[in-house]
Enzyme design. Structure first.
Site, short mmCIF file in Angstrom:
data_model
loop_
_atom_site.label_atom_id
_atom_site.label_comp_id
_atom_site.label_asym_id
_atom_site.label_seq_id
_atom_site.Cartn_x
_atom_site.Cartn_y
_atom_site.Cartn_z
N GLY A 58 -19.27 28.90 -31.60
CA GLY A 58 -17.89 28.42 -32.01
C GLY A 58 -17.39 29.38 -33.28
O GLY A 58 -18.44 29.81 -33.96
N GLN A 66 -13.38 31.45 -41.07
CA GLN A 66 -14.67 32.01 -41.26
C GLN A 66 -14.32 33.58 -41.23
O GLN A 66 -15.12 34.56 -41.58
CB GLN A 66 -15.55 31.68 -40.14
CG GLN A 66 -16.28 30.49 -40.40
CD GLN A 66 -17.33 30.12 -39.09
OE1 GLN A 66 -16.77 29.79 -37.88
NE2 GLN A 66 -18.45 30.23 -39.26
N CYS A 122 -25.10 28.33 -38.32
CA CYS A 122 -23.69 28.77 -38.43
C CYS A 122 -23.65 30.42 -38.87
O CYS A 122 -24.45 30.99 -39.59
CB CYS A 122 -23.06 28.12 -39.81
SG CYS A 122 -21.33 28.41 -40.09
N LEU A 123 -22.78 30.93 -38.27
CA LEU A 123 -22.36 32.31 -38.43
C LEU A 123 -22.05 32.76 -40.01
O LEU A 123 -22.25 33.82 -40.25
CB LEU A 123 -21.42 32.93 -37.46
CG LEU A 123 -21.53 32.52 -36.15
CD1 LEU A 123 -20.44 32.83 -35.41
CD2 LEU A 123 -22.80 33.57 -35.58
N HIS A 158 -18.82 20.35 -35.87
CA HIS A 158 -19.18 21.39 -36.86
C HIS A 158 -18.12 22.53 -37.10
O HIS A 158 -17.67 22.85 -38.21
CB HIS A 158 -20.24 22.34 -36.12
CG HIS A 158 -20.88 23.74 -36.74
ND1 HIS A 158 -22.05 23.71 -37.83
CD2 HIS A 158 -20.04 24.60 -37.32
CE1 HIS A 158 -22.05 24.86 -38.15
NE2 HIS A 158 -21.09 25.57 -37.94
N GLU A 159 -17.39 22.85 -36.08
CA GLU A 159 -16.13 23.73 -36.20
C GLU A 159 -15.07 23.17 -37.05
O GLU A 159 -14.62 23.93 -37.87
CB GLU A 159 -15.82 24.15 -34.95
CG GLU A 159 -16.68 25.16 -33.98
CD GLU A 159 -17.39 26.14 -34.72
OE1 GLU A 159 -16.68 26.74 -35.75
OE2 GLU A 159 -18.69 26.31 -34.69
N HIS A 173 -15.17 23.44 -40.79
CA HIS A 173 -14.96 24.46 -41.34
C HIS A 173 -13.50 24.36 -41.82
O HIS A 173 -12.96 25.00 -42.95
CB HIS A 173 -14.83 25.68 -40.51
CG HIS A 173 -16.54 26.15 -40.45
ND1 HIS A 173 -17.10 26.81 -41.38
CD2 HIS A 173 -17.04 26.35 -39.37
CE1 HIS A 173 -18.21 27.22 -40.97
NE2 HIS A 173 -18.42 27.07 -39.50
NI NI Z 1 -20.30 27.37 -38.57
#
Ligand code: NI
Length: 179
Positions: A47, A52, A101-102, A143-144, A147
């Protein structure tokens, strides 16, 4: 379409509360989503949220058409664009599982999430989305959407004995990407 740089934890832009999208089906919104898709695919993400890549809007994408090599044992979540989301927990049941997480490359941690949720929002054309989900799907959405309120998963970790470097915690996982 452009692969965008993914901001890393420590960047203040990841801590903002994102603004709602005011207008759907615009060239700018479609271009943003195309960039997000390409960026997420380039790193095999599960995701990605607009903040981000430094865009202060309530837009997340998640899911895949097939099994994600970063999460080979996880169920497939349908490809989704979710805008201006609202999450409602259904019941008080929580479950714990590992997340990465990226924006937090190379690390994993155990994060508690609501087990069952309803989420609503809109796709890029302004069509309403209303789903009731559980398990990994519910986790990815939570999670997304975190953000969009300036929360990164380490802020949700309760037990820091289960937080660390992927290569140490899961040496058997060989990942093409840093995360
Ligand atoms: Ni993340």
């Amino acid at each position: 379409m452009t692969i965008r740089d993914i901001l890393k934890m420590g960047d203040a832009r990841l801590l903002r509360v994102a603004k709602p999208v005011q207008e759907f089906d615009t060239p700018g919104l479609h271009a943003l989503i195309a960039d997000m898709r390409e960026t997420m695919a380039a790193v095999n993400g599960a995701g990605l949220a607009a903040p981000q890549i430094g865009v202060d809007l309530q837009v997340v994408i998640f899911g895949s058409a097939a099994v994600n090599p970063r999460y080979p044992d996880r169920p497939v979540v349908p490809r989704t664009v979710l805008i201006n989301p609202v999450i409602t927990p259904l019941g008080l049941s929580e479950e714990e599982d590992w997340e990465g997480c990226l924006s937090v490359p190379g690390l994993r941690g155990v994060v508690p999430r609501w087990s069952h949720i309803r989420y609503t929002g809109f796709d890029e054309w302004g069509q309403a989305i209303d789903r009731t989900v559980d398990g990994f799907h519910a986790r990815v959405v939570q999670h997304e959407c975190d953000h969009l309120i300036g929360k990164l998963y380490p802020m949700r970790v309760r037990d820091f004995t289960r937080f660390g470097f992927t290569e140490v915690l899961f040496p058997e996982i060989s990942l093409a990407e840093d995360d």
